[in-house]
Scaffold this motif. Structure first.
Motif, PDB file in Angstrom:
ATOM      1  N   ARG A  97      -8.866   4.109  10.565  1.00 31.18           N
ATOM      2  CA  ARG A  97      -8.761   3.558   9.989  1.00 31.18           C
ATOM      3  C   ARG A  97      -8.367   4.276   8.568  1.00 31.18           C
ATOM      4  O   ARG A  97      -8.749   5.525   8.282  1.00 31.18           O
ATOM      5  N   LEU A  98      -7.274   3.554   7.724  1.00 23.50           N
ATOM      6  CA  LEU A  98      -6.898   4.663   6.687  1.00 23.50           C
ATOM      7  C   LEU A  98      -7.984   3.985   5.171  1.00 23.50           C
ATOM      8  O   LEU A  98      -8.753   2.855   6.008  1.00 23.50           O
ATOM      9  N   GLU A 144     -15.997  -1.574   5.586  1.00 26.91           N
ATOM     10  CA  GLU A 144     -15.559  -3.205   6.014  1.00 26.91           C
ATOM     11  C   GLU A 144     -14.217  -3.254   5.235  1.00 26.91           C
ATOM     12  O   GLU A 144     -12.985  -4.183   5.848  1.00 26.91           O
ATOM     13  N   GLU A 145     -13.993  -2.671   4.379  1.00 31.01           N
ATOM     14  CA  GLU A 145     -12.216  -2.491   3.638  1.00 31.01           C
ATOM     15  C   GLU A 145     -11.211  -1.483   4.244  1.00 31.01           C
ATOM     16  O   GLU A 145     -10.182  -1.771   4.249  1.00 31.01           O
ATOM     17  N   GLU A 146     -11.608  -1.197   4.923  1.00 37.79           N
ATOM     18  CA  GLU A 146     -10.561   0.268   5.979  1.00 37.79           C
ATOM     19  C   GLU A 146      -9.967  -0.798   6.420  1.00 37.79           C
ATOM     20  O   GLU A 146     -10.315  -1.299   7.600  1.00 37.79           O
ATOM     21  N   ILE A 147      -8.685  -0.047   6.729  1.00 38.42           N
ATOM     22  CA  ILE A 147      -7.762  -1.010   7.785  1.00 38.42           C
ATOM     23  C   ILE A 147      -7.531  -0.132   8.666  1.00 38.42           C
ATOM     24  O   ILE A 147      -7.069   1.210   8.875  1.00 38.42           O
ATOM     25  N   GLU A 148      -6.774  -0.288  10.068  1.00 42.30           N
ATOM     26  CA  GLU A 148      -6.260  -0.330  11.202  1.00 42.30           C
ATOM     27  C   GLU A 148      -5.167   0.909  10.731  1.00 42.30           C
ATOM     28  O   GLU A 148      -4.393   0.465  10.332  1.00 42.30           O
ATOM     29  N   ALA A 149      -4.833   2.063  11.263  1.00 44.17           N
ATOM     30  CA  ALA A 149      -4.093   3.398  11.060  1.00 44.17           C
ATOM     31  C   ALA A 149      -3.224   2.941  12.421  1.00 44.17           C
ATOM     32  O   ALA A 149      -3.030   3.728  13.282  1.00 44.17           O
ATOM     33  N   LYS A 150      -2.400   1.605  12.875  1.00 40.82           N
ATOM     34  CA  LYS A 150      -2.091   1.495  13.900  1.00 40.82           C
ATOM     35  C   LYS A 150      -0.799   2.992  13.753  1.00 40.82           C
ATOM     36  O   LYS A 150      -0.127   3.043  13.492  1.00 40.82           O
ATOM     37  N   GLY A 151      -0.828   2.662  15.270  1.00 39.91           N
ATOM     38  CA  GLY A 151      -0.223   4.170  16.079  1.00 39.91           C
ATOM     39  C   GLY A 151      -0.682   5.749  16.085  1.00 39.91           C
ATOM     40  O   GLY A 151       0.103   6.504  16.328  1.00 39.91           O
ATOM     41  N   LEU A 152      -1.784   5.099  15.125  1.00 42.82           N
ATOM     42  CA  LEU A 152      -2.476   6.891  15.399  1.00 42.82           C
ATOM     43  C   LEU A 152      -3.795   7.079  16.224  1.00 42.82           C
ATOM     44  O   LEU A 152      -4.514   6.002  16.056  1.00 42.82           O
ATOM     45  N   TYR A 173      -9.901  -0.032  18.987  1.00 45.20           N
ATOM     46  CA  TYR A 173      -9.866  -0.725  17.477  1.00 45.20           C
ATOM     47  C   TYR A 173     -11.045  -2.063  17.888  1.00 45.20           C
ATOM     48  O   TYR A 173     -10.945  -2.994  18.849  1.00 45.20           O
ATOM     49  N   SER A 174     -11.852  -1.947  17.269  1.00 47.10           N
ATOM     50  CA  SER A 174     -13.204  -2.885  17.365  1.00 47.10           C
ATOM     51  C   SER A 174     -13.198  -3.230  16.097  1.00 47.10           C
ATOM     52  O   SER A 174     -14.357  -2.498  15.659  1.00 47.10           O
ATOM     53  N   LYS A 175     -14.058  -4.310  15.301  1.00 42.70           N
ATOM     54  CA  LYS A 175     -14.768  -4.495  14.415  1.00 42.70           C
ATOM     55  C   LYS A 175     -16.288  -3.804  14.795  1.00 42.70           C
ATOM     56  O   LYS A 175     -17.450  -3.963  13.541  1.00 42.70           O
ATOM     57  N   ASP A 176     -16.605  -3.730  15.711  1.00 45.32           N
ATOM     58  CA  ASP A 176     -18.193  -3.599  16.007  1.00 45.32           C
ATOM     59  C   ASP A 176     -17.814  -2.502  16.636  1.00 45.32           C
ATOM     60  O   ASP A 176     -19.543  -1.472  16.622  1.00 45.32           O
ATOM     61  N   TYR A 196       0.674  -1.543  -0.022  1.00 44.27           N
ATOM     62  CA  TYR A 196       0.021  -0.393  -0.529  1.00 44.27           C
ATOM     63  C   TYR A 196       0.737   1.053   0.008  1.00 44.27           C
ATOM     64  O   TYR A 196       0.483   2.227  -0.466  1.00 44.27           O
ATOM     65  N   LEU A 197       2.399   0.872   0.699  1.00 41.91           N
ATOM     66  CA  LEU A 197       2.878   1.984   0.853  1.00 41.91           C
ATOM     67  C   LEU A 197       3.619   2.864  -0.625  1.00 41.91           C
ATOM     68  O   LEU A 197       3.488   4.253  -0.364  1.00 41.91           O
ATOM     69  N   ASN A 198       3.447   2.418  -1.754  1.00 40.29           N
ATOM     70  CA  ASN A 198       3.893   2.382  -3.403  1.00 40.29           C
ATOM     71  C   ASN A 198       2.335   2.204  -3.980  1.00 40.29           C
ATOM     72  O   ASN A 198       2.790   3.166  -4.983  1.00 40.29           O
ATOM     73  N   ASN A 199       1.791   1.663  -3.296  1.00 33.86           N
ATOM     74  CA  ASN A 199       0.786   1.287  -4.573  1.00 33.86           C
ATOM     75  C   ASN A 199      -0.446   2.354  -4.987  1.00 33.86           C
ATOM     76  O   ASN A 199      -1.330   2.052  -4.767  1.00 33.86           O
ATOM     77  N   GLY A 200      -0.867   2.678  -3.388  1.00 32.48           N
ATOM     78  CA  GLY A 200      -1.516   3.546  -2.708  1.00 32.48           C
ATOM     79  C   GLY A 200      -3.312   2.384  -2.125  1.00 32.48           C
ATOM     80  O   GLY A 200      -2.387   1.093  -2.345  1.00 32.48           O
ATOM     81  N   PHE A 201      -3.865   2.630  -1.474  1.00 33.33           N
ATOM     82  CA  PHE A 201      -4.814   2.099  -1.299  1.00 33.33           C
ATOM     83  C   PHE A 201      -6.414   2.508  -1.019  1.00 33.33           C
ATOM     84  O   PHE A 201      -6.326   3.626  -0.753  1.00 33.33           O
ATOM     85  N   VAL A 202      -7.273   1.883  -1.356  1.00 31.29           N
ATOM     86  CA  VAL A 202      -8.821   2.568  -1.558  1.00 31.29           C
ATOM     87  C   VAL A 202      -9.414   1.294  -0.929  1.00 31.29           C
ATOM     88  O   VAL A 202      -9.665   0.667  -1.415  1.00 31.29           O
ATOM     89  N   ALA A 203     -10.609   2.756   0.148  1.00 32.12           N
ATOM     90  CA  ALA A 203     -11.310   1.176   0.754  1.00 32.12           C
ATOM     91  C   ALA A 203     -12.875   1.348   0.341  1.00 32.12           C
ATOM     92  O   ALA A 203     -13.733   3.022   0.133  1.00 32.12           O
TER      93      ALA A 203
END
Length: 722
Positions: free
Chosen positions: A195-196, A112-120, A239-242, A101-108
């Protein structure tokens, strides 16, 4: 007052001698000062209370502090826009060689497709209160500088703890607005689940790389989108899916029409640190020691890490965030050095201080209170300068070498463990080991043994060359074993790294941290070396505390007497609290016969890309769309192109990254991300003629999102019609 003093006073009041521009836009105004600014006169079209209203909802409520940057809510579903580089570390942690994702990017395309932004996390300013009387009242009768500073720090801490006790839902901090002079209690709400959502391709988000960093003209799509989540009860939760999207009090309306040259604009954000109310000695210390040492060290570190990253993709990704942060600081510091020398700020500060000293000595009442102020400042900085090389080395050693940082954490844990009664050691271990693992994991995530070896060798070699007064005792212990320092240093690194098991994260987590006994029984040369460094830091602390205490009192007096001299108050230096700055979209002339227009366009991306340099590579779709003139509704008519980045004369610094740029109606028209090279000295001085900040134009953000990354669903969420 003689003619010389009068002249210098006029320069102080009117700006730097070689810059004759009027500077009404200078200043990062705290919330408490916004009412003193006439934004309507400057060009604001909405009621000023809509910007900040302590008794109601306003634009301020759309602001967040995210990962040390600024962000803003742009929908009622907790959607946040900030910079690409502000999300960089979280994107790195989410990336793998298979999902880069760092180089190619990411679109949710869904929640449900959003990714945890660890550390933020997201921090929202809830309220503020001046507590200067409470803080300074605690030291009214205290003369000892170290004791005074300790009591000030204790008072700040206790006021914050009391606020949190009264309202457990907030995080409280007391911020020093003027060193030794004024203090404000800020209350924050903290959202823990971020989340990203949408990260553009790195060829967009970091276009131009370090070549273009801090440079105009700029063509970087430095933006990203995240989303804030809370528990189902609406309260902050991990962070929780709920969890569900956060509903902010306020979100910004996006205006896809953007701006034109000379339009009024303003920024709300969390600028980091500025040092404009400091004497000549402070500026000289920065110019002679801090800026050159740090930039040269980071240059070496980055060359080492970039070479290590060539080994494999995993190593490259692990080191990416550290390289980016170093490079940003390095170029910023070198820009500061160039700027300080170009305007000879040290000489100008000396003139100001000479006029101030003359004012003090010429007024009997002022002299009685501040007669020794200027000589005391000079004496203190002579002491600080005398230890500068060692002090800077000790400041950088743990962040330079990962295994030393690991050793520091483990030694500190062992010390805390040993202080417990025998019957409680195991329970203390069990209660705290998970926190230690979490901290160590953050270090190992960017660890590479070859990088550690080479950087530590440089650090030890540097320390071995310090003069007699500034020796590092732990390094002397290594070099005293032979006549050749380089040989002794090489032998120490080879032996200690070869034998240490700390370089193996699996061993540390599964064996070393298995029980209180296993961690207590383990020792090695790196741990012993770190103990030596920690002991010297502890031995030096009383003198450091004394100097800090003296500095705190002197700087408070310095501002006080300067206000008397100039008969005016000052805007407090930035300190990561919420501020407003305003100005206009405007180009500038950085050099003779040179004019920099305030907008860049997609055409410039293609022109730079023609050079063939890797940092100017861009997604092929950009050229295809540009050649077809497929700009949608996002073109700027006078450019016949989509504007990419733009300039404005607002007063910004680090921490303003990601700040929303708003028009006269309070609508989002861009995202701040940088300054022009000449404006890197904003931390020390600001002037309309050379201070320009850079933002990504909202029209480019929307164009890339819609045309390249097919994220029309986000535009719809933000209320942007295609």
């Amino acid at each position: 007052m003689n003619k010389k003093t009068l002249l210098i006073t006029l320069l102080l009041c009117g700006g730097l001698a070689q810059y004759a521009y009027k500077t009404p836009e200078e200043g990062m105004f705290p919330l408490s000062e916004i009412h003193k600014v006439d934004l309507k006169k400057a060009g604001l079209k909405i009621d000023q209370n809509e910007v900040y209203n302590p008794n109601g909802i306003s634009l301020v409520d759309a602001l967040v502090n995210v990962g040390g940057c600024t962000g803003s809510f742009v929908s009622n579903e907790g959607l946040i826009i900030t910079n690409h580089h502000c999300a960089f570390s979280a994107v790195q942690l989410a990336s793998t060689p298979e999902k880069d994702y760092l180089n190619n990017g990411f679109v949710a395309k869904s929640n449900e497709e959003e990714i945890e932004a660890k550390g933020l996390t997201c921090r929202i300013t809830d309220s503020y209160e001046d507590v200067s009387d409470k803080v300074l009242g605690a030291v009214a009768q205290i003369d000892d500088p170290a004791t005074r500073l300790q009591l000030i720090n204790n008072a700040m801490k206790n006021i914050a703890l009391e606020a949190e006790k009264n309202d457990p839902s907030i995080k409280a901090e007391v911020s020093e607005m003027f060193i030794g002079k004024s203090y404000v209690l800020f209350k924050y709400k903290t959202i823990q689940d971020v989340r990203l959502v949408y990260i553009p391709n790195r060829k967009v988000g970091e276009y131009g790389g370090e070549t273009d960093n801090w440079v105009w003209p700029r063509h970087t799509g430095d933006y990203s989108f995240m989303r804030a989540y809370v528990g189902k009860d609406g309260k902050p939760a991990k962070y929780s899916k709920d969890n569900i999207p956060y509903t902010p009090k306020k979100f910004l309306k996006v205006n896809p029409a953007g701006t034109n040259e000379e339009d009024f604009v303003f920024i709300l954000g969390y600028p980091g640190r500025t040092f404009r109310h400091r004497p000549a000695q402070f500026i000289a210390y920065q110019q002679e020691f801090v800026l050159p040492y740090t930039s040269d060290l980071y240059d070496f570190q980055n060359a080492t890490m970039e070479n290590a990253g060539k080994k494999d993709k995993t190593t490259e990704l692990k080191l990416a965030t550290r390289i980016k942060r170093n490079a940003n600081v390095m170029k910023n510091y070198r820009g500061k050095l160039q700027g300080l020398k170009a305007i000879d700020l040290v000489a100008q500060k000396k003139q100001e201080d000479a006029a101030l000293a003359e004012f003090i000595n010429g007024n009997t009442e002022v002299k009685a209170q501040y007669g020794s102020l200027m000589s005391n400042i000079d004496q203190l900085y002579k002491q600080i300068n005398g230890d500068a090389n060692r002090d800077l080395w000790l400041t950088q050693i743990y962040t330079s070498t990962s295994l030393l940082n690991v050793s520091k954490q483990i030694n500190a844990f062992k010390t805390a463990l040993s202080s417990q009664p025998n019957a409680q050691k195991e329970s203390f271990f069990n209660e705290n080991v998970s926190k230690l693992k979490q901290s160590l994991n953050g270090i190992y995530e960017s660890y590479d043994i070859d990088v550690d070896r080479k950087i530590l060798k440089k650090m030890l070699s540097d320390a071995s060359a310090f003069n007699t007064i500034q020796r590092v005792s732990a390094v002397d212990k290594i070099t005293s074993k032979g006549s050749n320092n380089e040989t002794m240093i090489n032998d120490f690194i080879n032996d200690s790294f070869g034998l240490s098991k700390l370089k193996d994260q699996n061993y540390v987590f599964s064996t070393l941290l298995k029980s209180s006994k296993s961690i207590n029984d383990y020792n090695d040369a790196i741990l012993e070396f770190e103990k030596g460094i920690a002991k010297q830091i502890a031995d030096l602390k009383p003198e450091k505390d004394r100097r800090d205490g003296v500095l705190n009192k002197l700087m408070g007096d310095y501002v006080n007497v300067k206000e008397k001299f100039l008969k005016k108050g000052f805007i407090p230096d930035a300190n990561s609290t919420l501020r407003l700055t305003y100005g206009h979209v405007r180009g500038y002339s950085p050099a003779d016969a040179t004019y920099m227009a305030p907008y860049t366009s997609i055409k410039g991306i293609l022109e730079k890309g023609a050079s063939g340099k890797p940092e100017f590579a861009y997604p092929n779709e950009i050229k295809t769309l540009w050649e077809a003139k497929d700009f949608g509704p996002f073109a700027k008519k006078d450019l016949n192109d989509v504007p990419v980045s733009f300039l404005y004369n607002m007063d910004t610094t680090g921490g303003n990254s990601g700040s929303p740029i708003m028009n006269a109606n309070g609508e989002l028209i861009g995202v701040n991300f940088d300054r022009a090279y000449g404006a890197t000295i904003n931390d020390y001085a600001w002037n309309e003629s050379y201070s320009r900040s850079i933002g990504v134009d909202i029209r480019y953000v929307l164009w890339v999102a819609s045309k390249i990354d097919k994220a029309d669903f986000l535009l719809k969420e933000m209320g942007v019609k295609l």
